[in-house]
Design an enzyme around this catalytic site. Sequence first.
Site, mmCIF file in Angstrom:
data_model
loop_
_atom_site.group_PDB
_atom_site.id
_atom_site.type_symbol
_atom_site.label_atom_id
_atom_site.label_comp_id
_atom_site.label_asym_id
_atom_site.label_seq_id
_atom_site.Cartn_x
_atom_site.Cartn_y
_atom_site.Cartn_z
ATOM 1 N N VAL A 55 0.835 -0.795 0.274
ATOM 2 C CA VAL A 55 0.075 0.051 0.162
ATOM 3 C C VAL A 55 0.631 1.580 0.198
ATOM 4 C CG1 VAL A 55 -1.578 -0.922 1.139
ATOM 5 C CG2 VAL A 55 -0.094 0.331 2.154
ATOM 6 N N ASN A 81 -7.261 -1.911 6.162
ATOM 7 C CA ASN A 81 -6.897 -2.841 7.522
ATOM 8 C C ASN A 81 -5.455 -3.037 7.444
ATOM 9 O OD1 ASN A 81 -7.164 -5.125 8.817
ATOM 10 N ND2 ASN A 81 -6.328 -5.977 7.698
ATOM 11 N N SER A 136 -6.823 1.957 15.757
ATOM 12 C CA SER A 136 -6.836 1.440 17.193
ATOM 13 C C SER A 136 -6.886 2.405 18.269
ATOM 14 C CB SER A 136 -5.244 0.596 17.036
ATOM 15 O OG SER A 136 -5.105 0.268 18.644
ATOM 16 N N TYR A 149 3.829 4.228 16.789
ATOM 17 C CA TYR A 149 1.918 3.283 16.478
ATOM 18 C C TYR A 149 0.416 4.386 17.315
ATOM 19 C CZ TYR A 149 -1.032 -0.427 16.105
ATOM 20 O OH TYR A 149 -2.424 -1.150 16.206
ATOM 21 N N ALA A 151 1.093 7.759 17.248
ATOM 22 C CA ALA A 151 0.607 8.427 16.893
ATOM 23 C C ALA A 151 0.085 8.500 15.305
ATOM 24 C CB ALA A 151 1.515 9.856 16.613
ATOM 25 N N SER A 152 0.331 7.182 14.591
ATOM 26 C CA SER A 152 0.090 6.704 13.074
ATOM 27 C C SER A 152 -1.546 6.625 13.584
ATOM 28 C CB SER A 152 0.461 5.757 13.159
ATOM 29 O OG SER A 152 -0.102 4.501 13.073
ATOM 30 N N LYS A 153 -2.286 6.360 14.374
ATOM 31 C CA LYS A 153 -3.008 5.901 14.452
ATOM 32 C C LYS A 153 -4.675 6.827 14.632
ATOM 33 C CE LYS A 153 -3.025 1.623 13.460
ATOM 34 N NZ LYS A 153 -3.296 0.183 12.021
HETATM 35 N N1 LIG Z 1 -4.043 -6.768 16.684
HETATM 36 C C1 LIG Z 1 -4.534 -5.593 17.734
HETATM 37 O O1 LIG Z 1 -5.023 -6.360 18.863
HETATM 38 C C2 LIG Z 1 -4.881 -4.595 16.492
HETATM 39 C C3 LIG Z 1 -5.562 -3.406 17.662
HETATM 40 C C4 LIG Z 1 -5.898 -2.831 17.347
HETATM 41 C C5 LIG Z 1 -5.691 -2.396 16.215
HETATM 42 N N2 LIG Z 1 -5.169 -3.184 14.501
HETATM 43 C C6 LIG Z 1 -4.756 -3.121 14.332
HETATM 44 O O2 LIG Z 1 -5.973 -3.882 13.018
HETATM 45 C C7 LIG Z 1 -4.939 -4.294 11.591
HETATM 46 C C8 LIG Z 1 -5.208 -5.404 11.057
HETATM 47 O O3 LIG Z 1 -3.561 -5.725 12.458
HETATM 48 P P1 LIG Z 1 -3.289 -7.636 12.534
HETATM 49 O O4 LIG Z 1 -3.721 -7.595 14.195
HETATM 50 O O5 LIG Z 1 -4.204 -8.509 12.132
HETATM 51 O O6 LIG Z 1 -2.391 -7.560 12.055
HETATM 52 P P2 LIG Z 1 -1.425 -8.411 11.170
HETATM 53 O O7 LIG Z 1 0.176 -8.172 11.256
HETATM 54 O O8 LIG Z 1 -1.436 -9.736 12.014
HETATM 55 O O9 LIG Z 1 -2.197 -8.566 9.479
HETATM 56 C C9 LIG Z 1 -1.545 -7.302 8.965
HETATM 57 C C10 LIG Z 1 -1.912 -7.986 7.462
HETATM 58 O O10 LIG Z 1 -1.468 -6.649 6.925
HETATM 59 C C11 LIG Z 1 -0.767 -7.305 5.506
HETATM 60 N N3 LIG Z 1 0.834 -5.781 5.058
HETATM 61 C C12 LIG Z 1 1.517 -5.437 6.132
HETATM 62 N N4 LIG Z 1 1.576 -4.348 5.472
HETATM 63 C C13 LIG Z 1 0.514 -4.020 4.378
HETATM 64 C C14 LIG Z 1 2.109 -3.364 2.772
HETATM 65 N N5 LIG Z 1 2.576 -2.715 3.455
HETATM 66 N N6 LIG Z 1 0.544 -3.627 1.793
HETATM 67 C C15 LIG Z 1 -0.315 -4.310 2.325
HETATM 68 N N7 LIG Z 1 -0.627 -5.578 3.631
HETATM 69 C C16 LIG Z 1 0.222 -4.985 3.960
HETATM 70 C C17 LIG Z 1 0.353 -7.556 6.153
HETATM 71 O O11 LIG Z 1 1.233 -8.881 4.983
HETATM 72 C C18 LIG Z 1 -0.921 -8.395 6.904
HETATM 73 O O12 LIG Z 1 -1.245 -9.811 6.073
HETATM 74 C C19 LIG Z 1 -3.348 -3.335 11.878
HETATM 75 O O13 LIG Z 1 -3.750 -2.431 10.760
HETATM 76 C C20 LIG Z 1 -3.760 -3.181 12.952
HETATM 77 O O14 LIG Z 1 -3.000 -1.462 13.603
HETATM 78 C C21 LIG Z 1 -4.961 -4.218 15.547
#
Ligand SMILES: NC(=O)c1ccc[n+]([C@@H]2O[C@H](COP(=O)([O-])OP(=O)(O)OC[C@H]3O[C@@H](n4cnc5c(N)ncnc54)[C@H](O)[C@@H]3O)[C@@H](O)[C@H]2O)c1
Lengths: 258, 266
Positions: A55, A81, A136, A149, A151-153
């Site tokens: 992305v 996502n 987040s 992180y 700040a980005s969110k």
């Molecule tokens: N796990 C948590 O507790 C949590 C909490 C709050 C927010 N989030 C947010 O939810 C979202 C998903 O998190 P997750 O826990 O499933 O993470 P994860 O790391 O399990 O999955 C993230 C996915 O994004 C893909 N990805 C990473 N960089 C990319 C790029 N440059 N281009 C395209 N795809 C890319 C990865 O390959 C992976 O499949 C994220 O935005 C994360 O910040 C997660």
Amino acid sequence: MVTGGATGIGRAIALKLADKGASVMIADINEEAAEKTAAEVRDISGNSATFVTDVTNVAACEGLAQATIENLGSADFLVNNAGVAGSAGWQSRSHSTEEDWKQTYQVNVIGMSNVTSVFKPQMTKRRSGRIVNLASIAGREGRPSLAHYSASKAAVISLTQSTALELARFNITVNAICPGLLWTPMWEQVGDRYAHDNPAFKGMNPREVFDSMIAERIPMQKEQTPEDIADTVAFFVSDDAKNITGQALNVDGGFFMR
Amino acid sequence: MDFEGKTAVVTGGARGIGRGIALELAQRGSNVVIADMDGDAARDVVAEIKAGGTQSYFCETDVTQQWSTDDMVEVAIEEFGQLDVLVNNAGVGGAPGFTTRKVPTVEDWQATFDVNVFGIVNATQSVESYMVERGYGKIVNIASIAGRGGRPGFATYGASKAAAINVSQAWAYKLAPHGVNVNTVCPGLIWTPLWESIGEWRSSTDQQSSGLTPRQIFQRTVAESVPLGREQTVEDVGKAVAFLASDRARSITGQALNVDGGIRQN
Ligand SMILES: NC(=O)c1ccc[n+]([C@@H]2O[C@H](COP(=O)([O-])OP(=O)(O)OC[C@H]3O[C@@H](n4cnc5c(N)ncnc54)[C@H](O)[C@@H]3O)[C@@H](O)[C@H]2O)c1
Ligand SMILES: NC(=O)c1ccc[n+]([C@@H]2O[C@H](COP(=O)([O-])OP(=O)(O)OC[C@H]3O[C@@H](n4cnc5c(N)ncnc54)[C@H](O)[C@@H]3O)[C@@H](O)[C@H]2O)c1
């Protein structure tokens, strides 16, 4: 269209939307996992495609938008996502580096804007569309670590609000979801980091850090799941939410109420 | 269906938004108790729900009285065997005659807080021990985007709705370990008898609005303030309530969701 749809939360979102009957385009840097999720989607709704996309790369995003139209038709829903928590090695550092700042902003914020920009024309032309961004609870208030992180969110929430206002006149809604604590590969690494740089978690393994965060901070005393997030995405993209825009909804067991 | 075999109580369910919520929950399988002071209107909603195939019952209720909400909860459980969902929707804009007063009286402040805040507190207090004992319950409170930030003019109402959001958070914390979710919906601009009275109030007290009908004032407000460019409907609120009261929102508690076409971001 789901970015980061190969694994974790993104995969659950893809499967949930398939379950509701949608065809799903999965955009991810992880081709193998993306293909696997696409096969699962096909078993449910019959229609899915993948496009290897970083992305942060505008040309790749343009290719993705084109490929979506060609394979599945123009996108009704866009779910931003894909996200990262730092640059390589972030989980074992005790401070944020410039590279961490750059990488989180590149993927979480600028990447989100890149993808939104290339899908906008498909939606504005039809005067309808739904965009859901993954923020987040880290973006809701400051934290003692992982400032880059958080700040980005916070930026994701702000970007959601601006995009909502920009696209409202085209009947496009834009909302964010703020997940709480989910046991995914990402959180396993967060647990590593906290054990490193927070005295309260010294000597704990990642799961112990996670469990003690749940016990201390989640009023419902439960972790959240990718399915919880997917159900909320399904609500925001449904007709039921047609008059909701510019909102960020915490799905966090009551961690942060607002 | 989300609410097959479940029972919901909707306060203020006789008309306006409450009626919209009641019909939406019924359509999704719920039996619904209409708890309102207005028996005639409530009985029409009861008949409408029954025609749709689920059960409904009118319980004459004044939410400002604890004994009355105690009675409401008892009647619901007696009538349908269980109570799964409480929607605290009853609300007012002031004491009778508020639409003619430029400056709210102490009676307006009192009436607003009695219904909009204590009404939620009373009904929640009536139901919480039952829900905690069962380890299951969904409470959805109707506040307003007016509760998201102070504005001149309608300070009584805004303050009461801010209190409603805060009270929801307090009970969300308290009940979270017991399997009970408490959330809030903040509607934006919805054409109901309440908004008609707000329009009357503006037309009689605000120079810029004099000579306009309440509906004209409403439409002007929508045009000026809603990014999506259209009014919200009682169905919109009903659907948001249905989501928050369903198990699809199992991990959501203590949140307030604006259903307002983007008027106020959160
Ligand atoms: N796990 C948590 O507790 C949590 C909490 C709050 C927010 N989030 C947010 O939810 C979202 C998903 O998190 P997750 O826990 O499933 O993470 P994860 O790391 O399990 O999955 C993230 C996915 O994004 C893909 N990805 C990473 N960089 C990319 C790029 N440059 N281009 C395209 N795809 C890319 C990865 O390959 C992976 O499949 C994220 O935005 C994360 O910040 C997660
Ligand atoms: N209409 C809007 O634009 C709007 C916007 C934001 C919030 N709200 C809120 O939505 C809720 C419903 O509003 P509405 O517009 O449908 O209003 P309404 O006046 O049309 O309906 C309110 C209902 O509540 C009942 N009620 C009033 N006092 C009561 C009491 N003490 N005990 C039991 N029932 C009582 C009334 O009999 C009526 O049936 C209210 O809480 C209101 O503040 C409305």
